[in-house]
Enzyme design. Sequence first.
Site, PDB file in Angstrom:
ATOM      1  N   HIS A 106     113.957  26.332  -1.226  1.00  0.00           N
ATOM      2  CA  HIS A 106     113.221  25.072  -1.370  1.00  0.00           C
ATOM      3  C   HIS A 106     112.468  24.976  -2.689  1.00  0.00           C
ATOM      4  O   HIS A 106     111.250  24.782  -2.716  1.00  0.00           O
ATOM      5  CB  HIS A 106     112.183  24.874  -0.261  1.00  0.00           C
ATOM      6  CG  HIS A 106     112.622  25.166   1.123  1.00  0.00           C
ATOM      7  ND1 HIS A 106     113.910  25.478   1.461  1.00  0.00           N
ATOM      8  CD2 HIS A 106     111.925  25.178   2.287  1.00  0.00           C
ATOM      9  CE1 HIS A 106     113.985  25.675   2.764  1.00  0.00           C
ATOM     10  NE2 HIS A 106     112.798  25.511   3.286  1.00  0.00           N
ATOM     11  N   ASP A 129     116.609  21.388   5.377  1.00  0.00           N
ATOM     12  CA  ASP A 129     115.314  21.936   5.807  1.00  0.00           C
ATOM     13  C   ASP A 129     114.857  21.278   7.114  1.00  0.00           C
ATOM     14  O   ASP A 129     113.726  20.813   7.234  1.00  0.00           O
ATOM     15  CB  ASP A 129     114.242  21.798   4.720  1.00  0.00           C
ATOM     16  CG  ASP A 129     113.053  22.711   5.010  1.00  0.00           C
ATOM     17  OD1 ASP A 129     113.240  23.709   5.733  1.00  0.00           O
ATOM     18  OD2 ASP A 129     111.948  22.429   4.515  1.00  0.00           O
ATOM     19  N   HIS A 152     109.219  18.415  14.613  1.00  0.00           N
ATOM     20  CA  HIS A 152     108.076  18.741  15.479  1.00  0.00           C
ATOM     21  C   HIS A 152     107.962  17.642  16.523  1.00  0.00           C
ATOM     22  O   HIS A 152     108.259  16.483  16.240  1.00  0.00           O
ATOM     23  CB  HIS A 152     106.790  18.809  14.657  1.00  0.00           C
ATOM     24  CG  HIS A 152     106.826  19.877  13.607  1.00  0.00           C
ATOM     25  ND1 HIS A 152     106.621  21.204  13.895  1.00  0.00           N
ATOM     26  CD2 HIS A 152     107.087  19.811  12.288  1.00  0.00           C
ATOM     27  CE1 HIS A 152     106.731  21.919  12.785  1.00  0.00           C
ATOM     28  NE2 HIS A 152     107.020  21.096  11.788  1.00  0.00           N
TER      29      HIS A 152
HETATM   30 ZN   LIG Z   1     111.953  25.315   5.293  1.00  0.00          ZN
END
Ligand SMILES: [Zn+2]
Length: 231
Positions: free
Chosen positions: A34, A107, A111
Site C-alpha cells: 500500500h 485492500d 467493517h
Molecule cells: Zn491493507
Amino acid sequence: CMGVTGRPAAGEDIAVARDIILSELTGCHLHVAHVSSARAVELIRQAKKRGSRVTTEVTAQHLYFTDDYLKGYEPVYKMAPPIRAEKDRQALIEGVLDGTIDAIITDHAPHANEEKDVPFCCAPNGIAGLETSLSSVLTMLYHTHRLSIDRIVELMSTNPARLLRVEGGILDAGKPADITVINPDYEWTVHGKDLYTKTLFTPYEGITLKGKAVLTLVDGQVVMKEGKVLK
Ligand SMILES: [Zn+2]
C-alpha cells in the site's frame, strides 16, 4: 490542522527508506504494501534502478481519492495509509504508468456499519474495495487513455499472482479456470446498499464508474453473473 492526529507522509517515507536499506544489506526481497506517498514511490523507483529486490503495490482507492475528501470527517474515507494530497495521488499514477508500482490491489477491509458509523477518531481504518476496485481503475486509468486493458490485467491479476507465487492470472490448459469477464463500457452508480459486502459504506457512494466485472468463474464454475452472486 484538522483537529485529529495526523499520519504524515514522512512516517511512510522513513519506513520505506529504512526497509530498502535493510533489503539491500541482506538481499531479502522487500514488498512495500500500500504505497501512498510521492517520496516513497520515488525511493522505490531509485531502488529498482539500482537493481534492488523491491516490489510494491497501490490500492485502487489511493489512485482515486485525495485528502480533500477528508474535510467532512466522514469515517468512510478513513484508511491506512491515509489518502493523501493530490501531488501524492499524481505520483502514484506516475508510478503505475512507469512500472515502479507492480500491482493495483483492492485492500478489501470491510467493517460492519455499527463499527464504521462512529466519529472519525474512533472509526477503524479500511473500506470495502472488492466490488469497486476494477471499475475505479477502468474509470480513472483506462477511460482516460493512460492504461490499456492488457496492462490493467497485468497490474490486477498476473502480477499479484506472481508476487504471491500462486497459480493464476494465466489462461492456459491445465491452469485454474479462475476468470473474470469485464465489460469496460458498463456504467453504474455505486450505492453501498447494493454491494454484497457487510458494510453499507463506500467512498464511491453516488459516484458513477465506467467498466465492471460482469462474470466471474472460480475453478470453472460461474459464481457471479451480471452483479448477482450465485450459490
Ligand atoms: Zn491493507
